[in-house]
Design an enzyme around this catalytic site. Structure first.
Site, PDB file in Angstrom:
ATOM      1  N   ASP A  30      -4.985  -9.610  51.199  1.00 15.29           N
ATOM      2  CA  ASP A  30      -5.887 -10.064  52.255  1.00 15.29           C
ATOM      3  C   ASP A  30      -5.397  -9.473  53.575  1.00 15.29           C
ATOM      4  O   ASP A  30      -4.342  -8.844  53.660  1.00 15.29           O
ATOM      5  CB  ASP A  30      -5.942 -11.590  52.297  1.00 15.29           C
ATOM      6  CG  ASP A  30      -7.265 -12.106  52.860  1.00 15.29           C
ATOM      7  OD1 ASP A  30      -7.895 -11.386  53.663  1.00 15.29           O
ATOM      8  OD2 ASP A  30      -7.657 -13.231  52.510  1.00 15.29           O
ATOM      9  N   HIS A  31      -6.169  -9.704  54.610  1.00 15.44           N
ATOM     10  CA  HIS A  31      -5.980  -9.048  55.904  1.00 15.44           C
ATOM     11  C   HIS A  31      -4.593  -9.351  56.493  1.00 15.44           C
ATOM     12  O   HIS A  31      -4.292 -10.477  56.867  1.00 15.44           O
ATOM     13  CB  HIS A  31      -7.059  -9.538  56.863  1.00 15.44           C
ATOM     14  CG  HIS A  31      -7.267  -8.688  58.062  1.00 15.44           C
ATOM     15  ND1 HIS A  31      -6.426  -8.713  59.140  1.00 15.44           N
ATOM     16  CD2 HIS A  31      -8.227  -7.774  58.353  1.00 15.44           C
ATOM     17  CE1 HIS A  31      -6.856  -7.867  60.067  1.00 15.44           C
ATOM     18  NE2 HIS A  31      -7.953  -7.283  59.614  1.00 15.44           N
TER      19      HIS A  31
END
Length: 763
Positions: free
Chosen positions: A282-283
């Site tokens: 994820d980011h």
């Protein structure tokens, strides 16, 4: 100039594609093709394939193209047009090995055409409608040069304080697993290598919906049996359906962040489940391992993530900075790097990009003149799905459907909000193209009927909330308040209401209130809206509440005040027209809740399939020394599976084809469903099973199947469900998935509470 590569023949030196710089194997032989390509890659080129860069980051586009041409970026996200992505693919074709880029985006519930939010899609209980939303989304995204979507989001959510409840499909393992399979197949079609299809990246792996306290990014602490029984099956279903990618969750699991969790990413995902696709962080999650407290610096964070099996690093520089040195020093084995690169290249192969890097980008002369042209939208499909996604919660004295010839007062802060109609994660959707409730009702009301509108209140007058919601997106404000005094707006609304035959009040949450990083400590309507509803009730006119929200709300008082309540969630581009269709009876609502509505936040977690306990509370019986809250009813406001219709249905007692079931065989449970009302309508017949006695406590009931059917007035149909041993299996304390002999109750009804029961024995 568009470059094409040849499929199924040995590639010569003269080919325009880089992997042909030396004689190589045929493109049709995937494993050999990728091995041959990897043998010609440098260390820096391999590391470059593991970098997934956000176009919205601080890196200028010119620098991104330079990095791509140098072989130092493997994919990007947040660019959503052909003219944006073509120069980056051109840059990849200038790199030494000309390995194509892929382009990703969050296509969650629509792309240009926005469909209802995922929680609303689940409310349809209609797999064909859900598949339609996914197919349209894939076609539109593919036409805009996108190769991959970070969807579906299949996290089980049982704490509606969590803002991302809106992004998933509800609380139930079986229902979410069914939808996970449907959405993956809708996105990818028969192959993600074909035009019109995109690759699915199921998220968030794993258990993200169980964050403690419903607070985003928080920890998850969970027993293995609960993981395997309740929370992991939807991810497994998506992978079994062929999802080419997973996005790794931001939370920790029993103290170990998912991004560094070798058991999760290697033992479970790849070895036990056999996943062969690409795992994406994820980011910024790899860098966040330092804040989790499991890595002392970026070097250790990169080591933990690559060894755990995180193939691509989303929007941080950790892999690019640290992996070359870690490989050269031997701190990270070459095999760990190669495994990750192989999965990235394999995903690109499966997307069809080695055959044609411009598969979805196309030729410049074919680019749409207007990316937001009406002709690019699928309004009819969006309207149909939105109609199916609404849930009628209350309808006293047949207040609904409305008469088109009536004088209607439309009131509420969300009645004319285009941006809120789109809901969370609305992708490339354009608010100006959405239809509000005001616009939908205006288009539908007949003569001599009238429609008069007043805002009545702001969504909230809490300035701290307004500032928070608008902070993350100052260019497209999620919440814009009317500057007039609250009392002036309220007085105007009451005046309008007094002159009407019926009041329709559109209330709920601004879309930013049901979003990532939008967790709440209470589920009440904001005070401004509660005051508005009370004032409208005081007029004595029939009051219809139209809810727009992304999570269950504790609206018990407002339900008591209202004559009818329609849950519309966030209905998407055609939401206003779809809501008008239901309010006026042009469509008979058929949605059912995919998540329990608690009476108050104090009941959370509140879900129907809870485990049986030694001192259960039984409604109608003395409650002392039973599991209960003594200061409020213990039942939910609305149970899982609940939803009314403009007609009525009866369900007969279930009949079984046999009273015993042998392993390897099946029996049939049957009921007769009849439309006893005056108009045609659909309903969802739901099958639940209870394991009466087992080696460990089992749920009070579990959804095991359902059928949605249409019946004309007076029509009846026999609905049959096949029950075999697989429907009775569960994960025991040794994590063995098996059914145990004994008695099972079969419960069938139109929601999880109103069921009729019979039983059989598993031999």
């Amino acid at each position: 100039m568009r470059k094409m590569c040849l499929l199924g023949i040995a590639i010569s030196l003269a080919s325009s594609c880089a992997w042909a710089q030396t004689p190589s194997v045929a493109l049709e032989h995937k494993a050999a093709f990728i091995t041959d390509l990897m043998n010609r890659m440098t260390l820096d080129e391999k590391v470059g394939q593991l970098r997934l860069i956000s176009i919205a980051s601080d890196m200028p586009r010119e620098l991104i193209r330079t990095e791509i041409a140098a072989g130092r970026i493997g994919g990007t996200f947040n660019s959503v047009t052909r003219p944006e992505n073509r120069p980056m693919q051109d840059a990849a074709m200038r790199s030494r090995l000309k390995i194509p880029m892929f382009f990703a985006y969050d296509v969650i519930h629509g792309h240009r055409t926005i469909f209802p939010i995922s929680l609303a899609l689940a409310s349809s209980w209609d797999m064909e409608a859900i598949a339609l939303s996914g197919r349209v989304s894939a076609k539109e995204a593919s036409a805009d040069s996108l190769d991959l979507t970070f969807a579906p989001m299949v996290d089980i959510a049982r704490d509606p304080r969590w803002g991302r409840t809106s992004e998933g499909f509800g609380e139930d393992t079986y229902l979410v697993s069914r939808i996970a399979k449907v959405m993956v197949q809708a996105y990818q079609g028969v192959s993600p290598a074909l035009p019109g299809n995109i690759m699915a990246s199921v998220k968030h792996f794993a258990l993200y919906g169980a964050v403690e306290g419903g607070r985003d990014y928080n920890i998850v602490d969970m027993s293995p049996t609960r993981m395997f029984q309740d929370y992991l099956p939807p991810y497994h279903a998506a992978i079994d359906a062929g999802a080419g990618s997973v996005m790794v969750a931001l939370n920790s699991i029993n103290g170990v962040p998912a991004t560094s969790n070798t058991w999760l990413m290697q033992d479970l995902l790849r070895k036990q489940w056999g996943f062969k696709g690409v795992a994406v962080s994820d980011h910024g999650a790899i860098l966040e391992l330092i804040k989790h407290g499991v890595a002392k610096d970026e070097r250790e964070a990169a080591t933990l993530a690559i060894k755990a099996g995180v193939d691509m690093s989303m929007n941080d520089l950790v892999y690019g900075k640290e992996l070359p040195g870690l490989i050269r020093s031997g701190k990270v084995p070459q095999s760990d790097l190669d495994n990750a690169v192989r999965e990235v290249l394999g995903a690109k192969y499966d997307m069809g990009l080695f055959k044609d890097p411009y598969l979805r980008i196309g030729n410049a002369e074919d680019d749409p003149a207007d990316i937001n042209a009406e002709s690019r939208l699928h309004r009819a499909e969006a309207r149909e799905v939105a109609r199916k996604s609404q849930v009628l919660l209350k309808n006293e004295s047949r207040t609904l459907p409305l008469n088109k010839r009536a004088n209607i007062a439309l009131i509420g802060p969300l009645a004319d909000s285009k941006i809120d109609m789109l809901g969370s994660w609305s992708g490339a959707g354009v608010p100006a193209q959405s239809v509000t409730v005001l616009e939908g009702l205006r288009a539908a009301v007949g003569k001599p009927g009238t429609l008069t509108y007043a805002r009545g209140a702001n969504v909230t007058d809490d300035q701290a909330v307004v500032d928070y919601l608008n902070y993350s997106n100052p260019n497209m404000l999620d919440l814009t308040n009317d500057p007039r005094p609250a009392q002036a707006m309220l007085d105007e609304a009451v005046k309008v209401a007094q002159q009407a035959d019926v009041i329709v009040a559109v209330v709920g949450e601004a879309r930013g209130m049901s979003h990532e990083a939008a967790s709440r400590t209470d589920l009440d309507l904001p005070a401004t809206q509660r005051a508005l509803i009370s004032a409208l009730k005081a007029t004595g006119k029939p009051l219809v509440l139209v809810l727009m929200n992304g999570r269950p709300l504790s609206i018990g008082d407002q339900v008591q005040q209202a004559d009818a309540v329609l849950e519309t969630w966030y209905s998407g581009t055609e939401g206003g027209n779809a809501i008008a269709d239901v309010l006026f009876g042009d469509y008979n609502p058929s949605g059912k809740l995919p998540i329990t509505f608690p009476r108050s936040v104090g009941q959370i977690p509140s879900y129907y399939s809870h485990l049986r306990i030694g001192r259960p509370f039984t409604p109608g019986k003395p409650g002392n020394y039973t599991s209960q809250y003594f200061d409020a009813p213990n039942t939910p406001l609305y149970p899982f599976g609940y939803g009314l219709s403009y007609t009525d249905f009866s369900v007969s007692a279930p009949q079984l084809s046999a009273n015993t079931l042998k392993p390897g065989s099946a029996l049939t449970a049957s009921v007769t469903v009849k439309n006893t009302g005056q108009r045609a309508g659909e309903t969802v017949v739901q099958l639940y099973i209870q394991d009466v006695s087992a080696s460990m406590s089992r749920p009070v009931k579990e959804l095991k199947n359902f059928q949605k059917l249409m019946l004309q007035p007076g029509e009846e149909k026999v609905v049959q469900f096949s029950i075999d041993e697989d429907a009775l299996k569960f994960y025991n304390t040794q994590l063995q998935y098996a059914a145990e002999p004994g008695e099972f109750n079969v419960q069938i009804g139109l929601d999880s509470q109103n069921v009729q029961q019979t039983s059989f024995q598993l031999l």
